[in-house]
Design a protein around this motif. Structure first.
Motif, PDB file in Angstrom:
ATOM      1  N   GLU B 148      61.875  22.839  17.389  1.00 15.73           N
ATOM      2  CA  GLU B 148      62.170  22.064  18.632  1.00 15.73           C
ATOM      3  C   GLU B 148      62.130  20.711  18.702  1.00 15.73           C
ATOM      4  OE1 GLU B 148      60.079  24.015  21.851  1.00 15.73           O
ATOM      5  OE2 GLU B 148      60.986  25.956  21.478  1.00 15.73           O
ATOM      6  N   LEU B 149      61.221  20.112  17.555  1.00 15.33           N
ATOM      7  CA  LEU B 149      60.919  18.722  17.675  1.00 15.33           C
ATOM      8  C   LEU B 149      62.272  18.161  17.047  1.00 15.33           C
ATOM      9  CD1 LEU B 149      57.704  18.827  15.519  1.00 15.33           C
ATOM     10  CD2 LEU B 149      58.020  18.330  17.925  1.00 15.33           C
ATOM     11  N   PRO B 150      62.423  16.903  17.751  1.00 18.97           N
ATOM     12  CA  PRO B 150      63.652  15.809  17.521  1.00 18.97           C
ATOM     13  C   PRO B 150      63.961  15.776  16.076  1.00 18.97           C
ATOM     14  CG  PRO B 150      61.939  14.588  18.439  1.00 18.97           C
ATOM     15  CD  PRO B 150      61.569  16.184  18.517  1.00 18.97           C
ATOM     16  N   TYR B 151      62.722  15.896  15.168  1.00 19.59           N
ATOM     17  CA  TYR B 151      62.994  15.332  13.754  1.00 19.59           C
ATOM     18  C   TYR B 151      62.896  16.740  12.928  1.00 19.59           C
ATOM     19  CZ  TYR B 151      58.178  14.709  14.785  1.00 19.59           C
ATOM     20  OH  TYR B 151      57.096  15.010  15.204  1.00 19.59           O
ATOM     21  N   ALA B 152      63.324  17.959  13.324  1.00 21.16           N
ATOM     22  CA  ALA B 152      63.009  19.065  12.808  1.00 21.16           C
ATOM     23  C   ALA B 152      63.618  19.109  11.433  1.00 21.16           C
ATOM     24  CB  ALA B 152      63.343  20.447  13.851  1.00 21.16           C
ATOM     25  N   ASP B 153      64.738  18.507  11.372  1.00 24.24           N
ATOM     26  CA  ASP B 153      65.630  18.833  10.092  1.00 24.24           C
ATOM     27  C   ASP B 153      65.023  18.128   8.938  1.00 24.24           C
ATOM     28  OD1 ASP B 153      67.556  19.576  11.722  1.00 24.24           O
ATOM     29  OD2 ASP B 153      68.649  17.995  11.695  1.00 24.24           O
ATOM     30  N   GLU B 154      63.738  17.221   9.322  1.00 26.81           N
ATOM     31  CA  GLU B 154      63.279  16.580   8.201  1.00 26.81           C
ATOM     32  C   GLU B 154      62.075  17.129   7.694  1.00 26.81           C
ATOM     33  OE1 GLU B 154      63.191  12.090   8.753  1.00 26.81           O
ATOM     34  OE2 GLU B 154      64.501  12.622  10.546  1.00 26.81           O
ATOM     35  N   ILE B 155      61.438  18.342   8.495  1.00 21.34           N
ATOM     36  CA  ILE B 155      60.258  18.931   8.045  1.00 21.34           C
ATOM     37  C   ILE B 155      60.792  20.240   7.255  1.00 21.34           C
ATOM     38  CG2 ILE B 155      58.311  20.297   9.106  1.00 21.34           C
ATOM     39  CD1 ILE B 155      58.617  18.874  11.728  1.00 21.34           C
ATOM     40  N   ASN B 156      60.041  20.345   6.007  1.00 22.76           N
ATOM     41  CA  ASN B 156      60.248  21.521   5.238  1.00 22.76           C
ATOM     42  C   ASN B 156      59.075  22.673   5.816  1.00 22.76           C
ATOM     43  OD1 ASN B 156      60.517  23.247   3.079  1.00 22.76           O
ATOM     44  ND2 ASN B 156      59.522  22.134   1.967  1.00 22.76           N
ATOM     45  N   ILE B 157      59.864  23.567   6.600  1.00 21.93           N
ATOM     46  CA  ILE B 157      58.894  24.611   7.045  1.00 21.93           C
ATOM     47  C   ILE B 157      58.548  25.656   5.950  1.00 21.93           C
ATOM     48  CG2 ILE B 157      58.508  26.212   8.830  1.00 21.93           C
ATOM     49  CD1 ILE B 157      60.169  24.247  10.865  1.00 21.93           C
ATOM     50  N   LYS B 158      57.637  25.990   5.782  1.00 22.57           N
ATOM     51  CA  LYS B 158      57.292  27.100   4.713  1.00 22.57           C
ATOM     52  C   LYS B 158      56.431  28.284   5.596  1.00 22.57           C
ATOM     53  CE  LYS B 158      55.358  27.597   0.265  1.00 22.57           C
ATOM     54  NZ  LYS B 158      54.730  27.051  -0.749  1.00 22.57           N
ATOM     55  N   THR B 159      57.030  29.508   5.478  1.00 23.35           N
ATOM     56  CA  THR B 159      56.398  30.751   6.160  1.00 23.35           C
ATOM     57  C   THR B 159      55.687  31.462   5.508  1.00 23.35           C
ATOM     58  OG1 THR B 159      58.501  31.988   6.050  1.00 23.35           O
ATOM     59  CG2 THR B 159      58.322  30.841   8.095  1.00 23.35           C
ATOM     60  N   TYR B 160      54.550  31.940   5.850  1.00 18.11           N
ATOM     61  CA  TYR B 160      53.313  32.599   5.367  1.00 18.11           C
ATOM     62  C   TYR B 160      52.995  33.972   5.742  1.00 18.11           C
ATOM     63  CZ  TYR B 160      51.975  28.907   1.990  1.00 18.11           C
ATOM     64  OH  TYR B 160      51.998  27.942   1.118  1.00 18.11           O
ATOM     65  N   GLU B 161      52.922  34.874   4.907  1.00 15.44           N
ATOM     66  CA  GLU B 161      52.309  36.181   5.574  1.00 15.44           C
ATOM     67  C   GLU B 161      50.966  36.045   5.745  1.00 15.44           C
ATOM     68  OE1 GLU B 161      53.188  39.375   7.057  1.00 15.44           O
ATOM     69  OE2 GLU B 161      54.715  39.530   5.269  1.00 15.44           O
ATOM     70  N   SER B 162      50.161  35.598   5.219  1.00 18.89           N
ATOM     71  CA  SER B 162      48.792  35.281   5.353  1.00 18.89           C
ATOM     72  C   SER B 162      48.190  34.096   4.542  1.00 18.89           C
ATOM     73  CB  SER B 162      48.026  36.485   5.402  1.00 18.89           C
ATOM     74  OG  SER B 162      48.064  37.022   4.073  1.00 18.89           O
ATOM     75  N   ASN B 163      47.075  33.642   4.550  1.00 19.15           N
ATOM     76  CA  ASN B 163      46.525  32.849   3.709  1.00 19.15           C
ATOM     77  C   ASN B 163      47.144  31.540   3.615  1.00 19.15           C
ATOM     78  OD1 ASN B 163      45.434  35.246   3.052  1.00 19.15           O
ATOM     79  ND2 ASN B 163      46.052  35.237   0.915  1.00 19.15           N
ATOM     80  N   LEU B 164      47.571  31.094   4.749  1.00 15.61           N
ATOM     81  CA  LEU B 164      48.275  29.357   4.665  1.00 15.61           C
ATOM     82  C   LEU B 164      47.005  28.401   4.861  1.00 15.61           C
ATOM     83  CD1 LEU B 164      49.975  28.975   8.075  1.00 15.61           C
ATOM     84  CD2 LEU B 164      48.090  30.501   7.919  1.00 15.61           C
ATOM     85  N   GLU B 165      45.817  28.886   5.378  1.00 14.09           N
ATOM     86  CA  GLU B 165      44.612  27.966   5.427  1.00 14.09           C
ATOM     87  C   GLU B 165      44.333  27.631   4.016  1.00 14.09           C
ATOM     88  OE1 GLU B 165      44.567  31.061   6.517  1.00 14.09           O
ATOM     89  OE2 GLU B 165      44.083  31.490   8.652  1.00 14.09           O
ATOM     90  N   ARG B 166      44.461  28.575   3.036  1.00 14.75           N
ATOM     91  CA  ARG B 166      43.847  28.433   1.824  1.00 14.75           C
ATOM     92  C   ARG B 166      44.961  27.441   1.145  1.00 14.75           C
ATOM     93  NH1 ARG B 166      39.691  28.581  -0.937  1.00 14.75           N
ATOM     94  NH2 ARG B 166      39.024  30.750  -1.146  1.00 14.75           N
ATOM     95  N   ASP B 167      46.226  27.705   1.285  1.00 16.00           N
ATOM     96  CA  ASP B 167      47.195  26.922   0.585  1.00 16.00           C
ATOM     97  C   ASP B 167      47.302  25.497   0.945  1.00 16.00           C
ATOM     98  OD1 ASP B 167      48.241  28.462  -1.393  1.00 16.00           O
ATOM     99  OD2 ASP B 167      50.364  28.327  -0.560  1.00 16.00           O
ATOM    100  N   THR B 168      46.791  25.241   2.485  1.00 16.95           N
ATOM    101  CA  THR B 168      46.756  23.996   2.676  1.00 16.95           C
ATOM    102  C   THR B 168      45.447  23.298   2.074  1.00 16.95           C
ATOM    103  OG1 THR B 168      47.698  24.945   4.746  1.00 16.95           O
ATOM    104  CG2 THR B 168      46.577  22.495   4.883  1.00 16.95           C
ATOM    105  N   ALA B 169      44.407  24.029   2.348  1.00 17.52           N
ATOM    106  CA  ALA B 169      43.091  23.543   1.507  1.00 17.52           C
ATOM    107  C   ALA B 169      43.421  23.127   0.009  1.00 17.52           C
ATOM    108  CB  ALA B 169      42.140  24.334   1.733  1.00 17.52           C
ATOM    109  N   LEU B 170      44.110  23.998  -0.652  1.00 12.79           N
ATOM    110  CA  LEU B 170      44.608  23.786  -1.956  1.00 12.79           C
ATOM    111  C   LEU B 170      45.472  22.603  -2.251  1.00 12.79           C
ATOM    112  CD1 LEU B 170      44.889  27.474  -3.463  1.00 12.79           C
ATOM    113  CD2 LEU B 170      43.252  25.777  -4.050  1.00 12.79           C
TER     114      LEU B 170
END
Lengths: 224, 251
Positions: B148-170
């Motif tokens: 919904e953000l006005p600049y949504a096109d420029e965000i690369n959204i990656k969907t996770y089943e789980s463990n996204l905290e870990r991937d961000t920390a990595l």
């Protein structure tokens, strides 16, 4: 946090082991049913029984040609949408159905290959002494084909054990599901998943030992 | 032969699970078991804020609860196919979901929060997500919020089943978006180098979804009455204090 939390890992072993029986049950029942189906398919294909042969070809094509996870979703979420009474298919049943059909398709082909691989002189000899097709299959061809098919069938069983890890998506808490939830509670991902990996590994290693033993037994007639 | 076998299989299944068809019985509640501190497992025990609230609700309603855990992406399918009665997993009320389900009164008020790896100076608020890779949970409403953000096109959204905290920390992704409450809790209690980036960017209200059927509506009304009682007698607030040290059940 960079040090491996060994204490946590050791504590997790008995917890995760509680879910191993379910994992083995899913794979075990799936394997027995898949073997029965696969043998029927293979015989139908080898003898080219009209109509059944064509149906079998379509079945094998579909279940080899689509991912197991897609099939599980079809059985579990899809069927009840068409027929609401099919909600009674619970996660465990849907998983077993999926594993059975998926792996029977693969196994049918390797059993068929083993049957076709039995030397023609064997079938000719069987027929020449007046055996029927059924007798020839049961007494001459299948016993010899079993020996050839065993290693690949064992391979599929091992694969099936690991494939049960998809069941958590259908709400079945087996070994992998239990691990995922424990990891989400502790955030010790490496520790949790390495424990699960080692458990799977040990189980598969024991099965390989069993396979080795069975191969020796089946080879008895050929060794001198 | 083949169809016969399948039919036999199905029949056996039907017979074996016939008792499940009966309507009476425990309240069947779905949750992921993977959303700390709302629903998670420690030493084989299912715990969390959502477990405590649901237990209190069931006690108030005089019913047993049976928890069904499954990956988040499977929960709505289970609700849809009638295998569970509701989902207790911080389900945010959205327009899309309201088209398909009816919701109880909200029991958690929260906001969407950007979380980054500690020391990442490139992202300081939601505006900085432009051109970045951002992780969200598969099927969660945070993906919709980002779109919904006005600049949504420029965000690369990656969907996770789980463990996204870990991937961000990595450092595999630049940030993840989750609700503020659980994000703060993860940072406080878990050994991951993460920090909050800026204030929350969208108000969210969480409630229990039900099937839009007669039975579903009746159950929703029953849950709403129990929720009101627990709110009035302070049970909701004290469960919230226990887990978060603050009351997240009030707007």
């Amino acid at each position: 946090m960079d040090v491996l939390n060994v204490e946590y890992m050791l504590g997790l072993v008995p917890v995760l082991l509680r879910y191993l029986p379910l994992t083995l049950q899913l794979a075990g029942i799936g394997m027995v049913l898949a073997l029965i189906l696969a043998c029927l398919f293979a015989v139908v294909r080898v003898l080219r029984i009209p109509v059944l042969n064509q149906l079998t070809i379509v079945f094998i094509s579909f279940f080899r040609g689509t991912p197991l996870l897609v099939q599980l979703f079809l059985f579990y979420y899809g069927l009840p949408q068409l027929v609401s009474a099919l909600t009674v298919i619970d996660g465990i049943t849907a998983t077993i159905m999926g594993l059975t059909m998926h792996f029977s398709a693969y196994m049918a082909e390797s059993i068929r290959a083993a049957i076709v691989g039995v030397d023609r002189s064997q079938t000719e000899a069987a027929l020449s002494i007046g055996m029927t097709n059924g007798q020839m299959m049961r007494r001459i061809v299948l016993p010899q084909a079993t020996r050839v098919a065993l290693p690949t069938l064992m391979n599929y069983f091992i694969d099936m054990i690991k494939a049960t890890s998809l069941a958590f998506t259908l709400g079945v808490t087996e070994l992998m599901g239990a691990t995922q939830k424990e990891a989400a509670g502790s955030f010790l991902y490496f520790e949790a998943f390495i424990v699960a990996a080692i458990i799977y590994w040990i189980v598969v290693e024991l099965l390989s030992k069993l396979q080795h033993y069975l191969e020796i037994r089946l080879n008895k007639a050929y060794s001198r | 032969m083949k169809t016969l076998l399948i039919n036999t299989l199905l029949t056996i299944t039907l017979l074996a699970s016939a008792p499940l068809l009966a309507q009476e019985g425990p309240l069947r509640v779905g949750m992921s078991g993977q959303y700390f501190p709302f629903t998670f497992v420690e030493q084989d025990e299912l715990k969390g804020f959502d477990v405590d609230v649901m237990n209190a609700l069931a006690k108030e309603m005089g019913r047993e609860v049976k928890y069904e855990t499954a990956n988040f992406s499977g929960l709505f399918g289970m609700l849809e196919s009638g295998r569970i009665d509701t989902v207790a997993n911080q389900i945010t009320i959205t327009e899309e979901r309201q088209k398909a389900y009816i919701f109880s009164d909200p029991y958690v008020y929260d906001g969407a929060q950007v979380v980054i790896k500690k020391g990442n100076t490139e992202v300081e608020s939601v505006e900085d997500l432009k051109g970045k890779t951002v992780a969200v949970n598969l099927g969660s409403n945070f993906e919709a919020l980002l779109r919904e953000l006005p600049y949504a096109d420029e965000i690369n959204i990656k969907t996770y089943e789980s463990n996204l905290e870990r991937d961000t920390a990595l450092g595999r992704v630049d940030a993840f978006v989750m609700d503020r409450v659980s994000a703060s809790q993860i940072i406080k209690e878990k050994p991951l180098p993460l920090e909050l980036a800026g204030p929350t960017f969208s108000q969210i209200t969480n409630a229990y979804p039900f099937r839009d059927t007669e039975a579903g509506r009746a159950l929703r009304d029953e849950v709403n009455r129990a929720l009101a009682t627990l709110r009035d007698n302070g049970t909701l607030a004290s469960i919230s204090e226990k887990w978060f040290g603050t009351d997240i059940t009030q707007p």
